[in-house]
Design a protein around this motif. Structure first.
Motif, PDB file in Angstrom:
ATOM      1  N   LEU A 127       0.820  -1.210   0.000  1.00 52.75           N
ATOM      2  CA  LEU A 127       0.000   0.000   0.000  1.00 52.75           C
ATOM      3  C   LEU A 127       0.858   1.266   0.000  1.00 52.75           C
ATOM      4  CD1 LEU A 127      -2.779  -1.232   2.416  1.00 52.75           C
ATOM      5  CD2 LEU A 127      -3.059  -0.698  -0.016  1.00 52.75           C
ATOM      6  N   THR A 128       1.958   1.244   0.713  1.00 57.09           N
ATOM      7  CA  THR A 128       2.873   2.391   0.732  1.00 57.09           C
ATOM      8  C   THR A 128       3.462   2.627  -0.663  1.00 57.09           C
ATOM      9  OG1 THR A 128       3.381   2.015   3.067  1.00 57.09           O
ATOM     10  CG2 THR A 128       4.951   3.347   1.809  1.00 57.09           C
ATOM     11  N   GLU A 129       3.889   1.542  -1.320  1.00 56.68           N
ATOM     12  CA  GLU A 129       4.423   1.643  -2.686  1.00 56.68           C
ATOM     13  C   GLU A 129       3.366   2.160  -3.653  1.00 56.68           C
ATOM     14  OE1 GLU A 129       6.080  -2.050  -4.133  1.00 56.68           O
ATOM     15  OE2 GLU A 129       7.099  -2.384  -2.222  1.00 56.68           O
ATOM     16  N   LEU A 130       2.176   1.560  -3.577  1.00 50.97           N
ATOM     17  CA  LEU A 130       1.105   1.963  -4.491  1.00 50.97           C
ATOM     18  C   LEU A 130       0.717   3.424  -4.295  1.00 50.97           C
ATOM     19  CD1 LEU A 130      -1.234  -1.175  -4.475  1.00 50.97           C
ATOM     20  CD2 LEU A 130       0.213  -0.367  -6.360  1.00 50.97           C
ATOM     21  N   MET A 131       0.627   3.864  -3.054  1.00 52.20           N
ATOM     22  CA  MET A 131       0.269   5.256  -2.802  1.00 52.20           C
ATOM     23  C   MET A 131       1.319   6.195  -3.380  1.00 52.20           C
ATOM     24  SD  MET A 131      -1.818   7.517  -1.898  1.00 52.20           S
ATOM     25  CE  MET A 131      -3.045   7.064  -0.698  1.00 52.20           C
ATOM     26  N   ALA A 132       2.581   5.843  -3.240  1.00 55.06           N
ATOM     27  CA  ALA A 132       3.648   6.674  -3.800  1.00 55.06           C
ATOM     28  C   ALA A 132       3.499   6.781  -5.323  1.00 55.06           C
ATOM     29  CB  ALA A 132       5.017   6.106  -3.426  1.00 55.06           C
ATOM     30  N   GLU A 133       3.141   5.679  -5.964  1.00 54.26           N
ATOM     31  CA  GLU A 133       2.962   5.661  -7.417  1.00 54.26           C
ATOM     32  C   GLU A 133       1.685   6.387  -7.858  1.00 54.26           C
ATOM     33  OE1 GLU A 133       2.813   1.549  -8.547  1.00 54.26           O
ATOM     34  OE2 GLU A 133       4.806   1.136  -7.739  1.00 54.26           O
ATOM     35  N   ARG A 134       0.647   6.306  -7.058  1.00 54.82           N
ATOM     36  CA  ARG A 134      -0.682   6.758  -7.489  1.00 54.82           C
ATOM     37  C   ARG A 134      -1.088   8.139  -7.007  1.00 54.82           C
ATOM     38  NH1 ARG A 134      -4.108   1.124  -6.541  1.00 54.82           N
ATOM     39  NH2 ARG A 134      -3.090  -0.044  -8.236  1.00 54.82           N
ATOM     40  N   ARG A 135      -0.438   8.652  -5.995  1.00 50.42           N
ATOM     41  CA  ARG A 135      -0.861   9.925  -5.379  1.00 50.42           C
ATOM     42  C   ARG A 135      -1.044  11.033  -6.413  1.00 50.42           C
ATOM     43  NH1 ARG A 135      -1.019  11.521  -0.365  1.00 50.42           N
ATOM     44  NH2 ARG A 135       0.300   9.847   0.387  1.00 50.42           N
ATOM     45  N   ALA A 136      -0.105  11.205  -7.310  1.00 46.87           N
ATOM     46  CA  ALA A 136      -0.196  12.281  -8.302  1.00 46.87           C
ATOM     47  C   ALA A 136      -1.409  12.097  -9.217  1.00 46.87           C
ATOM     48  CB  ALA A 136       1.085  12.357  -9.127  1.00 46.87           C
ATOM     49  N   HIS A 137      -1.751  10.855  -9.520  1.00 48.25           N
ATOM     50  CA  HIS A 137      -2.934  10.599 -10.354  1.00 48.25           C
ATOM     51  C   HIS A 137      -4.208  10.946  -9.578  1.00 48.25           C
ATOM     52  CE1 HIS A 137      -0.437   8.739 -13.356  1.00 48.25           C
ATOM     53  NE2 HIS A 137       0.002   7.846 -12.476  1.00 48.25           N
ATOM     54  N   TYR A 138      -4.305  10.446  -8.352  1.00 45.71           N
ATOM     55  CA  TYR A 138      -5.486  10.718  -7.536  1.00 45.71           C
ATOM     56  C   TYR A 138      -5.669  12.221  -7.304  1.00 45.71           C
ATOM     57  CZ  TYR A 138      -5.443   5.719  -6.152  1.00 45.71           C
ATOM     58  OH  TYR A 138      -5.470   4.341  -6.120  1.00 45.71           O
ATOM     59  N   ALA A 139      -4.568  12.931  -7.179  1.00 44.93           N
ATOM     60  CA  ALA A 139      -4.632  14.374  -6.907  1.00 44.93           C
ATOM     61  C   ALA A 139      -5.278  15.152  -8.049  1.00 44.93           C
ATOM     62  CB  ALA A 139      -3.233  14.909  -6.624  1.00 44.93           C
ATOM     63  N   ARG A 140      -5.434  14.548  -9.196  1.00 40.57           N
ATOM     64  CA  ARG A 140      -6.092  15.219 -10.321  1.00 40.57           C
ATOM     65  C   ARG A 140      -7.613  15.164 -10.221  1.00 40.57           C
ATOM     66  NH1 ARG A 140      -3.709  13.694 -15.860  1.00 40.57           N
ATOM     67  NH2 ARG A 140      -5.076  15.416 -16.401  1.00 40.57           N
ATOM     68  N   ALA A 141      -8.143  14.428  -9.280  1.00 36.97           N
ATOM     69  CA  ALA A 141      -9.601  14.343  -9.098  1.00 36.97           C
ATOM     70  C   ALA A 141     -10.165  15.720  -8.762  1.00 36.97           C
ATOM     71  CB  ALA A 141      -9.939  13.344  -7.996  1.00 36.97           C
ATOM     72  N   SER A 142     -11.434  15.906  -9.064  1.00 37.33           N
ATOM     73  CA  SER A 142     -12.112  17.182  -8.822  1.00 37.33           C
ATOM     74  C   SER A 142     -12.117  17.565  -7.351  1.00 37.33           C
ATOM     75  CB  SER A 142     -13.565  17.113  -9.313  1.00 37.33           C
ATOM     76  OG  SER A 142     -13.631  16.719 -10.656  1.00 37.33           O
ATOM     77  N   LEU A 143     -12.330  16.578  -6.491  1.00 34.35           N
ATOM     78  CA  LEU A 143     -12.411  16.807  -5.044  1.00 34.35           C
ATOM     79  C   LEU A 143     -11.589  15.756  -4.318  1.00 34.35           C
ATOM     80  CD1 LEU A 143     -16.287  17.275  -4.780  1.00 34.35           C
ATOM     81  CD2 LEU A 143     -14.576  19.093  -4.702  1.00 34.35           C
ATOM     82  N   ARG A 144     -11.111  16.112  -3.144  1.00 37.32           N
ATOM     83  CA  ARG A 144     -10.401  15.167  -2.276  1.00 37.32           C
ATOM     84  C   ARG A 144     -11.114  15.170  -0.926  1.00 37.32           C
ATOM     85  NH1 ARG A 144      -4.248  15.849  -0.084  1.00 37.32           N
ATOM     86  NH2 ARG A 144      -4.183  13.929   1.160  1.00 37.32           N
TER      87      ARG A 144
END
Length: 187
Positions: free
Chosen positions: A149-166
């Protein structure tokens, strides 16, 4: 608990939830509560609900784990993209996606252009606790959940941050997260 990203799609600022019929798509890591929160959100606002993984399993007549094992992740991601494209054509629907869906460029662009995207975010410790409840997650098979999960979050955070809302999804009741979403959506 809530932050609105600076570059909201122009459609998000207009109208209200009552007049904005675009799908609401929940994105984020496995274990964050997309399905549970999505069902509750849909119920509260009178929308339909769809879990993309369940739709994929129904279409393939196989579990996500079986698809990964038999055909691999690229095959799964292609089917996932097609299922999300079909679901996103509907109005007034809440869609819970798989954790990696929003990381695929074509799927992400589709969601960003045609839906209101919401990143449900939670601390790794919360995710580890939640994923321990089920052993059906192919990316965790025979691996340490916290490391993965730590690895995946590091890889995915920038993608998720493009969502309209957090929206934060913590250890509190899911209803609190649903309420935070409702406050963040156009009113």
């Amino acid at each position: 608990m809530l932050s609105k990203n600076a570059s909201l799609p122009s459609g998000l600022a207009r109208g209200s939830l009552a007049t904005d019929r675009r799908p609401i798509v929940l994105v984020g890591m496995m274990g964050v509560g997309k399905s549970t929160i999505g069902r509750r959100l849909a119920n509260r606002i009178g929308y339909a609900f769809a879990d993309a993984d369940e739709e994929i399993e129904e279409a393939a007549n196989m579990s996500v784990s079986e698809i990964f094992a038999q055909f691999g992740e690229p095959y799964f991601r292609d089917g996932e993209r097609r299922v999300i494209a079909r679901l996103i054509e509907r109005e007034r629907i809440v869609i819970a996606t798989g954790g990696g869906a929003f990381c695929q460029e074509e799927t992400r662009d589709l969601i960003l252009n045609q839906a209101i995207s919401i990143w449900l975010d939670a601390p790794i410790a919360t995710l580890v606790e939640r994923v321990a409840r089920r052993d059906t997650r192919p990316l965790l098979k025979d691996r340490d959940p916290e490391s993965v999960l730590t690895e995946l979050m590091a890889e995915r955070r920038a993608h998720y941050a493009r969502a309209s809302l957090r929206i934060a999804s913590d250890n509190g009741p899911h209803e609190r997260t649903v309420n935070a979403i409702l406050k963040a959506l156009p009113s």
